[in-house]
Motif scaffolding. Structure first.
Motif, PDB file in Angstrom:
ATOM      1  N   UNK A   1       0.880  -1.051   0.076  1.00 15.71           N
ATOM      2  CA  UNK A   1      -0.031   0.107  -0.106  1.00 15.71           C
ATOM      3  C   UNK A   1       0.600   1.175  -0.003  1.00 15.71           C
ATOM      4  N   UNK A   2       1.090   1.897  -1.186  1.00 17.84           N
ATOM      5  CA  UNK A   2       1.959   2.867  -1.311  1.00 17.84           C
ATOM      6  C   UNK A   2       1.447   4.072  -0.722  1.00 17.84           C
ATOM      7  N   UNK A   3       2.189   4.937   0.018  1.00 13.57           N
ATOM      8  CA  UNK A   3       2.028   6.038   0.653  1.00 13.57           C
ATOM      9  C   UNK A   3       2.326   7.240  -0.152  1.00 13.57           C
ATOM     10  N   UNK A   4       3.509   7.341  -1.096  1.00 15.03           N
ATOM     11  CA  UNK A   4       3.977   8.118  -2.041  1.00 15.03           C
ATOM     12  C   UNK A   4       3.103   7.878  -3.419  1.00 15.03           C
ATOM     13  N   UNK A   5       2.348   9.146  -3.937  1.00 19.96           N
ATOM     14  CA  UNK A   5       1.913   8.887  -4.889  1.00 19.96           C
ATOM     15  C   UNK A   5       3.228   8.852  -6.240  1.00 19.96           C
ATOM     16  N   UNK A   6       4.223   9.697  -5.985  1.00 21.47           N
ATOM     17  CA  UNK A   6       5.155   9.306  -7.024  1.00 21.47           C
ATOM     18  C   UNK A   6       5.823   7.922  -7.056  1.00 21.47           C
ATOM     19  N   UNK A   7       5.906   7.351  -5.699  1.00 21.70           N
ATOM     20  CA  UNK A   7       6.398   6.025  -5.693  1.00 21.70           C
ATOM     21  C   UNK A   7       5.408   5.009  -6.448  1.00 21.70           C
ATOM     22  N   UNK A   8       4.030   5.314  -6.170  1.00 15.75           N
ATOM     23  CA  UNK A   8       3.041   4.286  -6.851  1.00 15.75           C
ATOM     24  C   UNK A   8       3.111   4.330  -8.386  1.00 15.75           C
ATOM     25  N   UNK A   9       3.393   5.746  -8.897  1.00 14.98           N
ATOM     26  CA  UNK A   9       3.340   5.860 -10.374  1.00 14.98           C
ATOM     27  C   UNK A   9       4.642   5.297 -10.889  1.00 14.98           C
ATOM     28  N   UNK A  10       5.922   5.401  -9.977  1.00 12.47           N
ATOM     29  CA  UNK A  10       7.086   4.684 -10.596  1.00 12.47           C
ATOM     30  C   UNK A  10       6.789   3.070 -10.637  1.00 12.47           C
ATOM     31  N   UNK A  11       6.213   2.508  -9.680  1.00 11.33           N
ATOM     32  CA  UNK A  11       6.052   1.293  -9.604  1.00 11.33           C
ATOM     33  C   UNK A  11       5.056   0.707 -10.781  1.00 11.33           C
ATOM     34  N   UNK A  12       3.984   1.469 -11.159  1.00 10.18           N
ATOM     35  CA  UNK A  12       3.096   1.347 -12.104  1.00 10.18           C
ATOM     36  C   UNK A  12       3.802   1.169 -13.366  1.00 10.18           C
ATOM     37  N   UNK A  13       4.623   2.038 -13.342  1.00 11.04           N
ATOM     38  CA  UNK A  13       5.777   2.257 -14.985  1.00 11.04           C
ATOM     39  C   UNK A  13       6.230   0.770 -15.172  1.00 11.04           C
ATOM     40  N   UNK A  14       6.668   0.017 -13.926  1.00 12.64           N
ATOM     41  CA  UNK A  14       7.331  -1.011 -14.383  1.00 12.64           C
ATOM     42  C   UNK A  14       6.407  -2.123 -15.036  1.00 12.64           C
ATOM     43  N   UNK A  15       5.140  -2.271 -14.593  1.00 11.06           N
ATOM     44  CA  UNK A  15       4.081  -2.851 -15.238  1.00 11.06           C
ATOM     45  C   UNK A  15       3.881  -2.469 -16.660  1.00 11.06           C
ATOM     46  N   UNK A  16       3.818  -1.398 -16.945  1.00  7.03           N
ATOM     47  CA  UNK A  16       3.832  -0.686 -18.258  1.00  7.03           C
ATOM     48  C   UNK A  16       4.775  -1.008 -19.040  1.00  7.03           C
ATOM     49  N   UNK A  17       6.117  -0.769 -18.545  1.00  8.42           N
ATOM     50  CA  UNK A  17       7.477  -1.101 -19.400  1.00  8.42           C
ATOM     51  C   UNK A  17       7.562  -2.412 -19.680  1.00  8.42           C
ATOM     52  N   UNK A  18       6.958  -3.410 -18.786  1.00  7.79           N
ATOM     53  CA  UNK A  18       7.104  -4.917 -19.105  1.00  7.79           C
ATOM     54  C   UNK A  18       6.196  -5.199 -20.247  1.00  7.79           C
ATOM     55  N   UNK A  19       5.051  -4.767 -20.091  1.00  8.94           N
ATOM     56  CA  UNK A  19       3.814  -4.856 -21.141  1.00  8.94           C
ATOM     57  C   UNK A  19       4.262  -4.459 -22.551  1.00  8.94           C
ATOM     58  N   UNK A  20       5.003  -3.499 -22.619  1.00  8.14           N
ATOM     59  CA  UNK A  20       5.462  -2.525 -23.729  1.00  8.14           C
ATOM     60  C   UNK A  20       6.383  -3.449 -24.403  1.00  8.14           C
ATOM     61  N   UNK A  21       7.580  -3.957 -23.702  1.00  9.48           N
ATOM     62  CA  UNK A  21       8.695  -4.661 -24.002  1.00  9.48           C
ATOM     63  C   UNK A  21       8.278  -5.907 -24.485  1.00  9.48           C
ATOM     64  N   UNK A  22       7.216  -6.701 -23.806  1.00  8.19           N
ATOM     65  CA  UNK A  22       6.996  -7.926 -24.404  1.00  8.19           C
ATOM     66  C   UNK A  22       6.282  -7.995 -25.655  1.00  8.19           C
TER      67      UNK A  22
END
Length: 701
Positions: free
Chosen positions: A137-158
């Motif tokens: 449960x992320x407290x930082x909005x910036x941290x949450x966005x960065x973590x969501x970028x991982x999922x987005x990056x993986x999808x785009x790379x695949x």
């Protein structure tokens, strides 16, 4: 209204649009040289295409650049680019979350301690750390966005692994974009599975492209083109995975489940890979490469999954080009070279070089230079033999005239009676024009080309040849014993024969030339047969048999001036018995020498102008040939190998111009020749016999 035809254009394929057509002269010289050295014309052509010319890169140069490009790709990159990028995003998210936890004054101290401990004790394994934070449960909005970028990056790379350009195209993708991709993958798999069952129709493919064509910039025209493009990229993606270390593969497999936060995507991609592999099993699905340290790691630039797949496609292209450039497979032709692929990997200049080589091969095969014989093998055509002979004759003329400042040897003979023959005008000719032939040539040219309005062109001009003396009957005897091949004299001998043959056939057409090869036995050969003659390793120098054939040639032309030219590097070691059998003995038997001397005397009685061309440094041979030359008022010349052609041609011209013993030199015996490079001439004493290595034989007067 009349319809106008639309003009069609295509991309310019490089090269100088004003450049002259390919010049075959250099290629023909090199091919002829190799053929005379024993290569087949096919192999000789292949060797020239491999080596290239003075200003033309060959296949070996292009293959070397392909290998360098391949090595550069392997050294420049490593395979952990996606993992590095994910690790950076993860570290950035964790750092922002720690900052937020530390400064949140409203947070319960127990919750704070728990969060700090969870962040502090994350697994060093990237995939495991991402999995551990999946429910955090992320407290930082910036941290949450960065973590969501991982999922987005993986999808785009695949997706970028299977569809080039997806990584950039899907940046900041919306839920609608992801839904469109899932729909496309579902429809694509349905189409491929229908195709594998043989149930699809062209309308199915057209409908699919109408709905999802924006995902396929290659614009395939049918399902097979679509399959080829996708299977090649999917196989490259698989080779990339095969090339990773086991730890890297495991992490990516675990991370892939996070792609777009949707397990459906990975299920669709796995289904797509299975369909492609089943429909295109011939692709390289099991290969691998070694990057960096051999484990996919190193100091090079990290490759993402999509970019890495592109690199593996480049590597596959380079491997294909290397195979094409090797031309080592059955039925290989220069047309097999993929110029677009070569330009893409090595640049337009390399593609232009390859295209020039293609044009050279086509011109050699289709332009009359090479012909296929009755045995199915390529051979030098008569046209090629003439061109090669002219080149050798020009070389001979340069050697004969270069040291005296004379012009090239254009004249058919010294000024004198016209021979009745004509030939094309060449620069430097002073002979009178043959006007009827010249005008007729112009008329024929204009009739063949209605667009050519010139009354006369330089190629129309023919000049009248002149003869300085009566017809000559020429016998060129060339030694084909094993020592000629062993000591590197085989090719100069054949070049000499071809130069003399070309001179007589083009400038002294009234002269009768016979080429006689003498080894263990002698035989008359035409120029094509002699030029293609492989090195012979039988022992024996049958000068007696060669002189028998030469004298028979002289008797057939009783009104011509006999000219006897003998090229040898050894004493007679075999002769022809009355039974027709060949007798061989080394050291030479006195009877063998006697037989050769007898036939040489017969040549002298018929008035033959005789010149020996002694090759090698054997002093015993020198003394023997000196005696032979003196016996028949002939000459002995000892040229260097590079000057053999000039020596023989010069002696022939001197003999037919002089009409008396000794030729141009004006004296019998052993002498040099004018206009040649330095040679050994003269002798250090004559004692009536020759001795060498403990053996002695007399050439009696």
């Amino acid at each position: 209204m009349a319809k106008t035809r639309a003009s069609r254009f295509k991309k310019y394929d490089g090269g100088d649009p004003l450049a002259a057509p390919v010049d075959l002269a250099e290629a023909l010289d090199a091919i002829g040289e190799d053929v005379m050295a024993g290569y087949s014309p096919e192999r000789a052509m292949r060797e020239f295409l491999r080596r290239g010319g003075r200003d033309q890169r060959g296949l070996d140069d292009l293959a070397r650049k392909v290998a360098e490009r391949r090595r550069e790709l392997l050294q420049k990159h490593n395979l952990d680019g996606t993992l590095q990028e994910i690790r950076e995003l993860l570290d950035q998210a964790v750092l922002e979350e720690r900052k937020e936890v530390a400064r949140d004054a409203m947070m319960d101290e127990g919750d704070r301690a728990l969060r700090e401990m969870q962040l502090e004790n994350l697994s060093p394994n990237t995939a495991a750390a991402v999995s551990e934070l999946g429910e955090y449960d992320w407290q930082s909005n910036q941290a949450r966005d960065d973590f969501e970028k991982i999922k987005d990056l993986l999808g785009r790379e695949m997706l970028d692994q299977r569809f080039a350009g997806m990584k950039q195209a899907l940046e900041n993708a919306t839920d609608e974009d992801r839904a469109a991709i899932n729909e496309m993958l579902e429809d694509l798999n349905d189409l491929l599975e229908k195709h594998s069952r043989g149930e699809d129709t062209p309308e199915d493919f057209a409908q699919f492209m109408d709905q999802h064509g924006e995902f396929f910039p290659e614009n395939p025209q049918d399902i097979d083109e679509l399959l080829d493009a996708m299977a090649q990229r999917a196989a490259a993606a698989q080779r990339m995975m095969n090339s990773m270390s086991p730890e890297q593969r495991q992490q990516l497999m675990e991370l892939s489940q996070q792609a777009f936060g949707s397990p459906q995507l990975m299920e669709s991609l796995a289904r797509l890979d299975a369909n492609l592999q089943g429909l295109r099993p011939g692709e390289d699905w099991g290969g691998s490469e070694q990057f960096g340290d051999g484990q996919g790691q190193g100091q090079g630039q990290g490759l993402g999954l999509g970019d890495g797949t592109g690199v593996f496609q480049d590597l596959a292209d380079l491997d294909s080009l290397a195979d094409q450039l090797s031309q080592s497979y059955g039925g290989a032709r220069m047309d097999d070279l993929d110029l677009d692929k070569l330009a893409r990997q090595l640049g337009d200049e390399a593609a232009v070089d390859a295209k020039t080589l293609q044009q050279l091969e086509k011109a050699l095969r289709d332009g009359g230079t090479l012909k296929r014989g009755s045995d199915g093998q390529l051979k030098l055509s008569p046209k090629a033999m003439r061109q090669l002979g002219k080149a050798l004759l020009r070389e001979v003329a340069d050697k004969m005239s270069g040291r005296q400042g004379q012009r090239d040897m254009h004249k058919a003979g010294a000024a004198g009676d016209r021979s009745g023959a004509t030939r094309e005008w060449a620069f430097g000719d002073t002979e009178p024009w043959d006007l009827p032939r010249t005008i007729l040539n112009g008329v024929g040219r204009r009739a063949a080309d209605a667009t050519d309005s010139r009354l006369l062109a330089i190629d129309d001009v023919e000049v009248q040849e002149t003869e300085a003396r009566t017809q000559a009957c020429v016998a060129l005897l060339v030694d084909t014993s094993f020592s000629m091949a062993m000591d590197g004299r085989w090719v100069p001998m054949k070049r000499t024969a071809l130069a003399l043959h070309t001179l007589i056939k083009s400038r002294f057409r009234g002269d009768a030339l016979q080429l006689i090869a003498f080894g263990r036995h002698a035989e008359v050969m035409d120029i094509e047969e002699l030029t293609a003659l492989d090195a012979m390793w039988d022992k024996g120098t049958n000068l007696h048999h060669g002189l028998l054939l030469a004298n028979r040639h002289f008797r057939k032309h009783p009104n011509a001036q006999p000219v006897l030219l003998i090229v040898t590097d050894g004493e007679p070691t075999s002769h022809l018995e009355s039974s027709g059998e060949v007798y061989f003995s080394y050291p030479p038997h006195p009877m063998t020498v006697a037989y050769a001397v007898r036939e040489l005397d017969n040549s002298r009685r018929m008035g033959a102008q005789t010149t020996f061309f002694r090759l090698g440094e054997d002093p015993g041979l020198a003394r023997f040939i000196e005696q032979m030359a003196r016996r028949v008022d002939g000459r002995m010349i000892s040229p260097e190998l590079d000057d053999l052609g000039a020596a023989v041609v010069g002696s022939y011209l001197g003999s037919r111009d002089a009409g008396r013993p000794g030729g141009v030199g004006g004296a019998s015996g052993v002498e040099g020749y004018d206009g040649m490079s330095p040679m050994r001439s003269g002798y250090g004493g004559y004692g009536g016999g020759w001795f060498g290595g403990g053996r002695g034989y007399w050439v009696d007067d």
